[in-house]
Design an enzyme around this catalytic site. Structure first.
Site, PDB file in Angstrom:
ATOM      1  N   ARG A 132       0.872  -1.177   0.000  1.00 27.46           N
ATOM      2  CA  ARG A 132       0.000   0.000   0.000  1.00 27.46           C
ATOM      3  C   ARG A 132       0.902   1.217   0.000  1.00 27.46           C
ATOM      4  O   ARG A 132       2.080   1.126   0.341  1.00 27.46           O
ATOM      5  CB  ARG A 132      -0.932   0.012   1.222  1.00 27.46           C
ATOM      6  CG  ARG A 132      -0.178  -0.057   2.526  1.00 27.46           C
ATOM      7  CD  ARG A 132      -1.111  -0.190   3.703  1.00 27.46           C
ATOM      8  NE  ARG A 132      -0.333  -0.475   4.891  1.00 27.46           N
ATOM      9  CZ  ARG A 132      -0.812  -1.038   5.981  1.00 27.46           C
ATOM     10  NH1 ARG A 132      -2.068  -1.402   6.036  1.00 27.46           N
ATOM     11  NH2 ARG A 132      -0.049  -1.239   7.018  1.00 27.46           N
TER      12      ARG A 132
ATOM     13  N   CYS B  63      -8.773  38.313   4.551  1.00 28.28           N
ATOM     14  CA  CYS B  63      -7.798  38.345   5.647  1.00 28.28           C
ATOM     15  C   CYS B  63      -8.367  37.768   6.937  1.00 28.28           C
ATOM     16  O   CYS B  63      -7.734  37.844   7.976  1.00 28.28           O
ATOM     17  CB  CYS B  63      -7.266  39.748   5.867  1.00 28.28           C
ATOM     18  SG  CYS B  63      -8.532  40.914   6.373  1.00 28.28           S
TER      19      CYS B  63
HETATM   20  C1  PEP Z   1     -12.097  39.795  10.210  1.00 25.51           C
HETATM   21  O1  PEP Z   1     -13.081  40.253  10.779  1.00 25.51           O
HETATM   22  O2  PEP Z   1     -12.142  38.804   9.471  1.00 25.51           O
HETATM   23  C2  PEP Z   1     -10.783  40.414  10.414  1.00 25.51           C
HETATM   24  C3  PEP Z   1      -9.723  39.992   9.744  1.00 25.51           C
HETATM   25  O3  PEP Z   1     -10.699  41.375  11.367  1.00 25.51           O
HETATM   26  P1  PEP Z   1     -10.592  41.075  12.929  1.00 25.51           P
HETATM   27  O4  PEP Z   1     -10.419  39.609  13.100  1.00 25.51           O
HETATM   28  O5  PEP Z   1      -9.435  41.855  13.403  1.00 25.51           O
HETATM   29  O6  PEP Z   1     -11.910  41.581  13.412  1.00 25.51           O
END
Ligand code: PEP
Ligand code: MG
Length: 882
Positions: free
Chosen positions: A337, A837
């Protein structure tokens, strides 16, 4: 035609993994490429699934297919099942589509009874061997099929050794083994109320049933849950003619990897034992020999094995984990495997297979689970640390860990779940220990080799392990371990180094890992393939340079509030917040300005050449002030002590302010751009700090790309107001400093309304960054601070949600809003930059969504950057042409 439930090995194909399971498909494939595989057949996963859907009843017609298949195996092996002269013995093993090592049941030597054992003894001219097989079979069948607990047999084994006056199982005489068989059978009859079945066909039927049942046992269920293996796929059952590794000194058994599963080095790597049966090697009861010594013991067999291994690796185009047996000088391949391996081995193997021309770059990229990379980023022991090495075992799974030693899996689980760091110490581990292993920081065993259960499971989980540490004596009854005559009670803090096998007293300082050249090359391929760029969330120059080292091409989020939290700055920040007049506030801001300028200077410099997205102050201001409960306590104490009335007055006024600023719902309150709307001077100070730092750097010759990001907007009006403050400040600084700064101003999309009005906002913004932490909170109406600890686990348990939406992006709801935001934004501004982000930016499934929805980049914490780079490449490969 009736449904086909049974396939002979020569009828199956590698592509039939769903139906035959991984093991069955591989046995079929090995048979087809002409390797010496003992004959056999596979009962399909479909039969297992029907067994469960029928209310645990065998599908109709199944035995009418099993018996002819068995007849074929009889013909191929020249033996007959149940025959008194030349009996066929078989193994009955589970085998699901995905390997679940040791989680389900296996029965070996099936077909033995009071008659066939005599025939086996006569044919092999080895009475001891035959009776040893028989007693092992009764024990295994009794345990696995008849559910008579293991200790019942252990007791009889111990008394047999005592009676004969020997220490090891291998010293037991044929007479002792016969006595054991009688006792085993009596025990079984007493426990189950029925005699041990003598009819081999009845044995086979019961064993198949037991394997089906074992699909649903506790440890298999836990294993599936941890590894995301669906419950509905069922297991196949492989029935295969037995070959014996315990027929004397020209027989043996072993397991080997075609490459080193810890490091990935291209060299045969494994272990074997002469005169032993399969389970002896993996169970870790006797410490086996390294495979290289087989070359000395039997050059011809070794060479044959090397050739077969190469053939298998070439055929499967991946590193193989092979089980083999030598029966009286003839080599049999029992199983192959794709070998489990550590993350660093996985990368080295993939990179080298590409260079050997075996696989493409894309295939190499798809071979690694992004989350596996996390193991590579694990810490190891600081080489400068002073170590008190107590003992050395085998370096079974790399990484290092410190914690209190515990001697049972239950204790490891209990303490681990309470957040304690523990090292699980056992003579050897078994699949029943899985929960304890999961909860421990590392595993230490006194017996067993590099392929023992503890070693295999730890490597897979990326947990440090040291195995086969002979110097370690474990006394379970006293709850302590003894090394070199010194006793260490459970709870003692120890450290293990899975890369060198060292066992160390006390806690050891650890250092961050360095990434290998192969790793860098591999991630370089990922970047060639992916469309998404990967940036990092970083708040300091150190984090920024870490992120660069991990391959981030910019900063997607700098949370400026983290700079305000510095203990030296907090009093100034508090002055700014509590100022009663604009003048007082501007005084405080003037003190903060040079500090912020230094912050931005450092980060922009560390990331030169790449964009740095700086977000203006975001959290509610009360987060920078003391808690009102603490102030009340202070005030009470001051009043009681009748101390300096001035400080009492200051505290009282602070409390009034704290109360005035407090909000019932701060996350939906006075935060984000709302702060800048109320106190434009704060925005102006931050913008000035950014541009003054930029002007300095430009004059010093740095290539910098500042981007200013406005948080938490609801619509274009706030954005326009904030942007004007930023643009005006930029213009002022540029004229004061006489430089031109190229900068962008964009916004976070965190409020659902902003996503819905993205066309309007897109007209005035340079970029959007989806803040999916807040966007998830606001779209789903779930508090990001409270839900995970309270009711989300219940939702997950009740399967109202598949995954935690704060970890894996909710594609259906939040994702839909992102899609709307992207399309509307681009409709009015084709040049609009688009990224994410929130925490999701480093989670592979969410990264794939970001690719699909058409973002330009993801931004995540520096340590997740390599994971996101790989996930981005995989997303591009998986969604090619879509
Ligand atoms: C979010 O809200 O996704 C962000 C990146 O900001 P924070 O986590 O600082 O509120
Ligand atoms: Mg946010």
């Amino acid at each position: 035609m009736d449904k086909k439930y049974v396939y002979l090995f020569q009828e199956g194909k590698a592509s039939m993994r769903d139906l035959l399971g991984g093991k069955g498909a591989n046995l079929a494939e090995m048979t087809q490429i002409g390797l010496p595989v003992p004959p056999g057949f596979t009962i399909t996963t479909e039969a297992c699934n029907e067994y469960y859907s029928n209310g645990e009843i065998f599908p109709e017609g199944i035995w009418e297919q099993v018996w002819p298949a068995l007849a074929e195996v009889e013909a191929a092996s020249g033996k007959l099942f149940g025959d008194k002269k030349n009996p066929l013995l078989v193994s009955v093993r589970s085998g699901a589509k995905f390997s679940m090592p040791g989680m389900m049941d296996t029965v070996l030597n099936l077909g033995l009874n009071d008659d066939t054992v005599e025939a086996l003894a006569a044919n092999t001219q080895n009475e001891r061997f035959a009776w040893d097989c028989y007693r092992r079979f009764i024990q295994m069948f009794g345990d696995v099929v008849l559910e008579v607990e293991h200790y019942n047999f252990e007791q009889i084994l111990e008394s047999a050794k005592e009676k004969q006056g020997v220490r090891y199982d291998s010293e037991l005489s044929a007479e002792s083994l016969k006595w054991m068989v009688i006792e085993y059978k009596k025990k079984i009859e007493r426990k189950t109320g029925k005699p041990f079945p003598m009819d081999p066909r009845a044995q086979l039927m019961e064993a198949v049933l037991a394997v089906f049942r074992s699909w649903n046992n506790d440890r298999a269920n836990v294993y599936r849950k941890i590894n995301g293996i669906p419950h509905e796929i069922g297991t196949a059952v492989n029935v295969q003619s037995m070959v014996f590794g315990n027929m004397g000194s020209d027989s043996g058994t072993g397991v080997a990897f075609t490459r080193n599963p810890s490091t990935g080095e291209s060299a045969l790597y494994g272990e074997y034992l002469m005169n032993a049966q399969g389970e002896d090697v993996v169970a870790g009861i006797r410490t086996p020999n390294p495979i290289a010594t087989l070359a000395k013991e039997n050059q011809e067999i070794y060479q044959q094995f090397v050739d077969f291994s190469k053939r298998l690796e070439g055929h499967y185009r991946d590193m193989q984990d092979i089980e083999f047996t030598i029966e009286r000088g003839k080599l049999y391949m029992l199983q192959t495997r794709n070998g489990k391996r550590t993350a660093s081995a996985a990368i080295r193997v993939a990179v080298e297979l590409f260079h050997e021309g075996v696989i493409t770059k894309e295939e190499a990229i798809m071979r690694i689970e992004p989350d596996q990379l996390e193991h590579l980023l694990h810490r190891r022991m600081d080489t400068d640390a002073k170590l008190q090495v107590l003992a050395k075992g085998l370096p079974a799974s790399p990484g290092a860990a410190s914690g209190r030693i515990v001697l049972s899996a239950e204790e490891a689980e209990r303490l681990g779940n309470l957040g304690e760091k523990v090292i699980l110490v056992r003579t050897e581990t078994t699949p029943d220990d899985i929960r304890g292993i999961l909860a421990a920081q590392g595993i230490l065993t006194s017996r067993g080799g590099m392929t023992s259960h503890a070693a295999v499971v730890s490597r897979h989980m990326g947990k440090p392990a040291v195995c086969g540490c002979d110097a370690l004596k474990i006394d379970y009854t006293q709850g302590l371990v003894v090394i070199d005559g010194v006793e260490y009670p459970h709870g003692t803090i120890m450290s293990i180094d899975g890369a060198t096998g060292r066992v160390i007293k006390g806690e050891v300082s650890m250092v961050d890992p360095e990434l290998s050249e192969g790793f860098k090359e591999f991630l370089g391929w990922a970047d060639e393939i992916s469309r998404l760029r990967v940036m990092a969330n970083a708040d300091s120059p150190t984090e920024a340079s870490n992120a660069r080292d991990f391959g981030a091409v910019g900063i997607g989020l700098t949370r400026t509030e983290h700079m305000f939290m510095d203990p030296e700055r907090i009093p100034i920040v508090q002055d700014m917040i509590l100022a009663q007049t604009l003048e007082d506030r501007e005084d405080a801001l003037a003190k903060l300005l040079p500090m912020q300028e230094e912050d931005f200077y450092g980060i922009l410099k560390a990331m030169q050449g790449f964009p740095v997205t700086i977000r203006l102050l975001d959290p509610p201001l009360h987060e920078f002030l003391p808690h009102s409960e603490e102030l009340v306590v202070d005030i009470t104490k001051l009043r009681m002590s009748k101390a300096d009335p001035g400080s009492l007055h200051d505290k009282e006024s602070l409390l009034r302010n704290v109360r005035a600023l407090s909000e019932l719902n701060p996350m939906l309150g006075h935060r984000g751009c709302r702060l800048g709307v109320s106190f434009p001077e704060i925005t102006v100070m931050q913008a000035r700090a950014i541009f003054q730092a930029s002007a300095r750097l430009l004059k010093e010759g740095y290539d910098i790309h500042p981007e200013v990001m406005i948080p938490l907007i609801m619509g274009k009006e706030e954005f326009i107001m904030m942007r004007k403050l930023v643009d005006d400040t930029a213009a002022e600084v540029m004229s004061e400093q006489n430089v031109h700064i190229h900068y962008k101003v964009g916004t976070m999309i965190e409020v659902p309304r902003a996503a819905l009005l993205a066309d309007e906002i897109g007209k005035v913004a340079d970029f959007f960054s989806f803040g999916t932490n807040d966007l998830t909170q606001m779209t789903m109406g779930l508090s990001r601070d409270d839900a995970q600890g309270k009711f989300l686990p219940i939702y997950l348990d009740k399967k109202l949600m598949k995954t935690d939406p704060f970890v894996v992006l909710d594609r259906d709801g939040v994702g839909k809003l992102i899609g709307i935001g992207v399309n509307l934004g681009r409709s009015t501004n084709p040049k609009l930059g688009l990224g994410i982000c929130g925490e999701h930016g480093g989670e592979p499934n969410s990264v794939e969504f970001c690719h699909i929805v058409g973002l330009d980049y993801v931004s995540c914490s520096p340590f997740r950057v390599p994971i996101a780079r790989l996930a981005a490449a995989q997303a591009a490969i998986k969604n090619q042409g879509k």
